[in-house]
Design a protein around this motif. Structure first.
Motif, PDB file in Angstrom:
ATOM      1  N   ALA A  43      -7.278   3.801   7.122  1.00 33.50           N
ATOM      2  CA  ALA A  43      -7.235   2.606   6.273  1.00 33.50           C
ATOM      3  C   ALA A  43      -6.808   1.334   6.998  1.00 33.50           C
ATOM      4  CB  ALA A  43      -6.300   2.855   5.086  1.00 33.50           C
TER       5      ALA A  43
ATOM      6  N   LEU B 121      -7.158  -2.600   5.661  1.00 35.52           N
ATOM      7  CA  LEU B 121      -5.930  -3.361   5.451  1.00 35.52           C
ATOM      8  C   LEU B 121      -5.974  -4.680   6.219  1.00 35.52           C
ATOM      9  CD1 LEU B 121      -2.951  -3.629   4.483  1.00 35.52           C
ATOM     10  CD2 LEU B 121      -2.288  -2.366   6.545  1.00 35.52           C
TER      11      LEU B 121
ATOM     12  N   GLN C 184      -2.315  11.399   0.957  1.00 38.99           N
ATOM     13  CA  GLN C 184      -2.769  10.025   0.776  1.00 38.99           C
ATOM     14  C   GLN C 184      -2.192   9.108   1.853  1.00 38.99           C
ATOM     15  OE1 GLN C 184      -1.878   8.438  -3.100  1.00 38.99           O
ATOM     16  NE2 GLN C 184      -2.770   6.435  -2.676  1.00 38.99           N
TER      17      GLN C 184
ATOM     18  N   MET D 162      -4.136   7.022   4.862  1.00 35.05           N
ATOM     19  CA  MET D 162      -3.905   5.614   5.162  1.00 35.05           C
ATOM     20  C   MET D 162      -3.617   5.416   6.643  1.00 35.05           C
ATOM     21  SD  MET D 162      -1.548   4.646   1.848  1.00 35.05           S
ATOM     22  CE  MET D 162      -0.967   3.144   2.615  1.00 35.05           C
TER      23      MET D 162
ATOM     24  N   SER E 178       0.827  -1.208   0.000  1.00 30.44           N
ATOM     25  CA  SER E 178       0.000   0.000   0.000  1.00 30.44           C
ATOM     26  C   SER E 178       0.862   1.259   0.000  1.00 30.44           C
ATOM     27  CB  SER E 178      -0.927  -0.002   1.219  1.00 30.44           C
ATOM     28  OG  SER E 178      -1.794  -1.118   1.202  1.00 30.44           O
TER      29      SER E 178
END
Length: 313
Positions: A282, A286, A274, A278, A242
């Protein structure tokens, strides 16, 4: 070039005979407004000190009849002999032409940042050590590469028969286990993608090596099999995919010929946003992705509610 202002791009390395070389590229704007970039050649240098590089550049300029007064930009990496404040190559040129501004390659800065962060984290550094070991075990031996190729074909045939194989343009190209390079961190991204896509086949090949028992890599293959079939390895695999996926897009964009510095700064900002997204939002997605992959490949998923006990290796 017709008397145009130009930029100088230089990088030094040595060839297979361990002779120091200096690659030189000129960039300039043509009358039509197009940005032209031309590889001029490779100049042999006695060593890579700033003085030797400056002498080689002076010799080259004299040979191609260019004046250093027309130089407007210098593009090098961040090595001390290049960007040194007191006696680096960029400083020596600036003494002769104060308009020859130095810009450290953005893509190279990104690579250095990734290397520094990775080496500073013991878990991620260990993870890439395991990845390199896996590539060496299977990628160095012709026999092991053939075993992997044969196993991939068998797995593809089996998936077709079960109608579980994805199809589409650009998919299912013949691939190999890509070897990462320390100076090009986008190559690590390719390595992770190939490990994920060939994971089932890699496990089977490692088991075949162990069952065969006749190779020098028997012990390494056994250890590698244990490592890649752990939840920790799979988590790091998807986690770094990622992160390197985001930075790889930035690296590729920074190397476009039509890139300008204003747009490059915007791209860096977008990439940072970004990565921050994450970090903040995120993790659950994940974790679900990692758990799904582990279940698919019969890897034990730990109970996240259990007490965690750190293990020293």
């Amino acid at each position: 070039m017709d008397g145009a202002f130009f930029s100088l791009l230089v990088d030094e390395s040595h060839d297979v005979l361990v002779k120091e070389q200096m690659a030189v590229v000129f960039r300039y704007v043509y009358k039509s407004g197009d940005v032209i970039e031309r590889f001029v050649g490779i100049q042999h240098v006695s060593d890579t000190t700033s003085n030797s590089l400056k002498e080689a550049i002076d010799t080259l300029f004299s040979r191609v009849e260019l004046s250093i007064s027309m130089l407007r930009e210098q593009g090098y990496d961040g090595a001390s002999n290049m960007k040194g404040e007191f006696n680096g190559l960029k400083t020596q040129i600036l003494r002769e032409n104060s308009c020859a501004y130095y810009i450290h390659c953005f893509a190279h800065q990104l690579q250095l940042a990734l290397v520094a962060v990775t080496k500073g984290n013991v878990d991620i550094s260990t993870f890439f050590t395991y990845c390199n070991s896996l590539v060496n075990i299977i990628g160095v031996s012709c026999k092991c590469r053939d075993m992997l190729r044969d196993q991939l074909q068998k797995d593809i045939t089996e998936a077709f028969e079960k109608d579980t194989f994805p199809t589409g343009r650009g998919l299912n190209q013949e691939t190999c286990l890509k070897r990462p390079g320390d100076t090009r961190w986008n190559s690590h991204y390719g390595t992770l993608l190939s490990i994920i896509s060939m994971f089932k086949s890699l496990v089977k090949v490692l088991k075949l090596i162990i069952e065969d028992g006749s190779t020098d890599n028997l012990g390494k293959a056994n250890r590698s099999l244990r490592e890649i079939q752990s939840f920790e390895f799979v988590f790091h695999l998807f986690f770094m995919r990622s992160i390197l996926g985001a930075t790889n897009d930035l690296s590729q964009a920074l190397q476009r010929k039509d890139q300008d510095i204003g747009n490059a700064m915007t791209l860096v900002k977008v990439c940072k946003e970004q990565l921050q997204h994450m970090r903040e939002n995120a993790f659950e997605a994940l974790l679900d992705q990692v758990s799904s992959f582990c279940v698919k490949h019969d890897i034990l998923v730990p109970n996240m509610d259990d007490a965690y006990v750190a293990q020293w290796r």
